[in-house]
Design a protein around this motif. Structure first.
Motif, PDB file in Angstrom:
ATOM      1  N   THR A 246      80.095  12.181  23.453  1.00 39.19           N
ATOM      2  CA  THR A 246      81.396  11.644  23.855  1.00 39.19           C
ATOM      3  C   THR A 246      81.511  10.160  23.530  1.00 39.19           C
ATOM      4  O   THR A 246      82.539   9.688  23.034  1.00 39.19           O
ATOM      5  N   LEU A 247      80.421   9.411  23.803  1.00 40.75           N
ATOM      6  CA  LEU A 247      80.449   7.980  23.519  1.00 40.75           C
ATOM      7  C   LEU A 247      80.471   7.698  22.015  1.00 40.75           C
ATOM      8  O   LEU A 247      81.079   6.723  21.563  1.00 40.75           O
ATOM      9  N   LEU A 248      79.792   8.566  21.250  1.00 40.48           N
ATOM     10  CA  LEU A 248      79.709   8.354  19.803  1.00 40.48           C
ATOM     11  C   LEU A 248      80.868   8.980  19.043  1.00 40.48           C
ATOM     12  O   LEU A 248      80.946   8.832  17.816  1.00 40.48           O
ATOM     13  N   ARG A 249      81.738   9.696  19.748  1.00 38.72           N
ATOM     14  CA  ARG A 249      82.792  10.425  19.059  1.00 38.72           C
ATOM     15  C   ARG A 249      83.700   9.494  18.263  1.00 38.72           C
ATOM     16  O   ARG A 249      83.973   9.728  17.073  1.00 38.72           O
ATOM     17  N   LEU A 250      84.148   8.419  18.893  1.00 41.91           N
ATOM     18  CA  LEU A 250      85.055   7.507  18.200  1.00 41.91           C
ATOM     19  C   LEU A 250      84.362   6.766  17.051  1.00 41.91           C
ATOM     20  O   LEU A 250      84.906   6.719  15.940  1.00 41.91           O
ATOM     21  N   PRO A 251      83.147   6.177  17.276  1.00 43.45           N
ATOM     22  CA  PRO A 251      82.483   5.544  16.125  1.00 43.45           C
ATOM     23  C   PRO A 251      82.195   6.512  14.986  1.00 43.45           C
ATOM     24  O   PRO A 251      82.301   6.144  13.811  1.00 43.45           O
ATOM     25  N   ILE A 252      81.802   7.750  15.338  1.00 47.63           N
ATOM     26  CA  ILE A 252      81.499   8.721  14.289  1.00 47.63           C
ATOM     27  C   ILE A 252      82.753   9.065  13.501  1.00 47.63           C
ATOM     28  O   ILE A 252      82.728   9.157  12.258  1.00 47.63           O
ATOM     29  N   ARG A 253      83.870   9.241  14.172  1.00 50.47           N
ATOM     30  CA  ARG A 253      85.122   9.541  13.467  1.00 50.47           C
ATOM     31  C   ARG A 253      85.509   8.396  12.536  1.00 50.47           C
ATOM     32  O   ARG A 253      85.883   8.621  11.367  1.00 50.47           O
ATOM     33  N   ILE A 254      85.405   7.168  13.044  1.00 50.55           N
ATOM     34  CA  ILE A 254      85.762   6.019  12.212  1.00 50.55           C
ATOM     35  C   ILE A 254      84.809   5.911  11.024  1.00 50.55           C
ATOM     36  O   ILE A 254      85.225   5.613   9.888  1.00 50.55           O
ATOM     37  N   THR A 255      83.509   6.156  11.276  1.00 53.11           N
ATOM     38  CA  THR A 255      82.524   6.090  10.185  1.00 53.11           C
ATOM     39  C   THR A 255      82.812   7.146   9.129  1.00 53.11           C
ATOM     40  O   THR A 255      82.747   6.880   7.918  1.00 53.11           O
TER      41      THR A 255
END
Length: 540
Positions: A262-271
């Motif tokens: 959940t915490l990495l969802r946004l950075p992963i999407r942006i990456t």
């Protein structure tokens, strides 16, 4: 296939297996139904009365989904999740518990019950929104929830047995060994560059804007630093994926896996979006380079001189095109990233329209620069590599885009000129050039002999193997052009390849000075003749 390519393919395949094929992660991947639900949520207009979907979990795994208006969904989810956790703990504490999950309709309410040792507890009531959001009837939705709950609870108990935990520990150790082995392989692949890579890394473009030059260098000649960066990037994601998978192997740590995802969802999407935009940029650059090579390399259509001019023009247009594409893709990636993290971009677009309107009034000179720059490139007034005289300055064109032109003069100064200021341009290297030569002779010299010597030198030079490729036509001797303080001026033209007029002029002056000296015809310096008259004065 070489060993290096095989190892790279093996590493990529192992990464795909770790992140996709492994069972714990596969259980967390979106199904087609999840994608439909997610798309429905994205298409909602943001009203609080519209239903949204949430997931109820057992040991971090989604057991079933519920739907409710956005304003009340969080409260309902927390209440049901709290009851489900209490029921799970009670069931796991009983060694030989009798589990029964069923649904029952009471006064038009379809309720889900979980019975442990014949002690039923109501978990939730299936609503119309729960069923309709998945395109099911209430009864069918209740049956699915019952089946999933029973299977998940039985699985939760079986996964806490010692034999299962030992097997998961063994899988974790094997996974750690695979990650370590893969990282070592990646280090070995980047420690010893071959000779071709060293030569490619030393190759530098001369006249490129920094960002375009950087991208072209990555596309054509990936440097060791860039390779090392991607190796570190892969190694980091190997370890990150491995840790997440290991957390998902054990029922007690799966909640940590969900929190981390959940915490990495946004950075992963942006990456992911950044990587896709980067790969798309590389692909478009490759296509532009291939088109340029095919146009310039078509020797059957154009003469070598015209083909060289076309190459300059194509390079200029491709640079401008790449710059525009880079800006467009960067802005598109920014807005796609906002959409991916759940931000409504409608206010941004409206604000951008207003800002664009205000910007158009405040930056009329910028618009004029862009229009004039487009005409300069389209009409081929000059291109990168040309020598031009422009606005009382002259030099070689180093860079041109829709807004500015940069030239480098003979003193090495970089001069930047807005395209809106470009009015009269003297292009000294378009298609062909001309050496304009003036030979000063003494007033007492034999002109016929001098012209014959100059003509002979010009013809010999045009037939010289070292210079005839630069001289396009036989030299044109104009004859006596002027009488000046330097003497009698003999003028001639030599038509040359672009940018070769200065080399040809220097060599011709050297040769003609030697020939005239041998013929005893001096080249004089500026001279003046002073006549003195003697007058007689008589006194009256």
């Amino acid at each position: 296939m070489s060993l290096e390519k095989f190892l790279k393919s093996f590493c990529c395949g192992l990464l795909i297996w770790i992140t996709v094929a492994a069972t714990p992660v596969y259980g967390q991947l979106l199904t087609i139904q999840d994608l439909i639900l997610y798309s429905n949520n994205l298409l909602q207009d943001g009203s609080k009365d519209k239903p949204a979907v949430s997931c109820l979990r057992i040991d971090g795994r989604c057991a079933f989904k519920i739907a409710f208006p956005k304003s009340e969904l969080s409260q309902r989810t927390n209440e049901i999740q709290f009851r489900l956790n209490e029921i799970k703990q009670a069931y796991l504490q009983e060694e030989e518990a009798d589990l029964k999950v069923y649904w029952q309709k009471i006064e038009n309410n379809t309720n889900i019950y979980i019975s442990i040792n014949e002690n039923p507890i109501r978990l939730l009531t299936i609503t119309t929104q729960d069923a309709v959001v998945q395109g099911l009837t209430i009864e069918r939705k209740a049956e699915l929830v019952v089946n999933k709950l029973e299977a998940k609870l039985l699985q939760a108990k079986s996964q806490r047995r010692p034999d299962y935990l030992i097997r998961q520990v063994i899988i974790s150790l094997l996974l750690l060994l695979a990650i370590i082995f893969t990282n070592l392989l990646l280090d070995c692949l980047t420690n010893k560059p071959n000779q071709t890579e060293r030569e490619n890394n030393s190759d530098k473009a001369r006249w490129q804007i920094p960002f375009i030059a950087y991208l072209k260098k990555i596309i054509r000649y990936p440097s060791l630093k860039i390779q090392r960066f991607f190796v570190i990037f892969l190694q980091f994601h190997f370890w990150l994926a491995g840790i997440l998978i290991i957390l998902g192997l054990f029922p007690l740590t799966r909640t940590l896996q969900v929190i981390a995802l959940t915490l990495l969802r946004l950075p992963i999407r942006i990456t992911i979006i950044a990587i896709l935009i980067y790969l798309l940029t590389i692909l478009i650059y490759k296509i532009i380079n291939n088109i340029n090579d095919s146009i310039v390399g078509n020797q059957f259509v154009l003469s070598p001189r015209a083909n060289k001019r076309l190459e300059l023009r194509v390079n200029t247009i491709s640079q401008v095109t790449k710059g525009i594409i880079t800006i467009f893709l960067t802005i598109s990636g920014f807005f796609i990233s906002l959409i991916a993290i759940g931000i409504d971009i409608t206010p941004f677009l409206a604000g951008a329209g207003i800002i664009g309107l205000a910007f158009s009034f405040a930056s009329q000179s910028f618009i004029k620069d862009a229009l004039n720059g487009f005409l300069i490139i389209f009409e081929d007034q000059y291109a990168v590599g040309d020598i031009i005289n422009l606005n009382d300055v002259g030099g070689m064109v180093e860079y041109i885009n829709l807004r500015i032109t940069k030239i480098r003069d003979t003193e090495g100064r970089s001069i930047t000129i807005p395209n809106s200021k470009v009015e009269i341009v003297a292009n000294l290297s378009s298609q062909w050039s001309r050496a304009d030569l003036n030979i000063p002779l003494n007033y007492n010299a034999d002109l016929s002999l001098a012209i014959a010597v100059i003509t002979q030198v010009a013809n010999q030079m045009s037939e010289d193997e070292s210079w005839r490729e630069f001289i396009l036509e036989p030299p044109l001797i104009l004859g006596v052009d002027n009488f000046s303080d330097r003497g009698i001026i003999i003028r001639l033209f030599i038509k040359t390849e672009p940018l070769k007029q200065w080399d040809v002029s220097r060599e011709f002056r050297r040769r003609v000075q030697i020939a005239l000296k041998e013929a005893d015809i001096p080249i004089v310096a500026p001279q003046q003749q002073i006549l003195i008259e003697q007058n007689s004065f008589y006194k009256s």
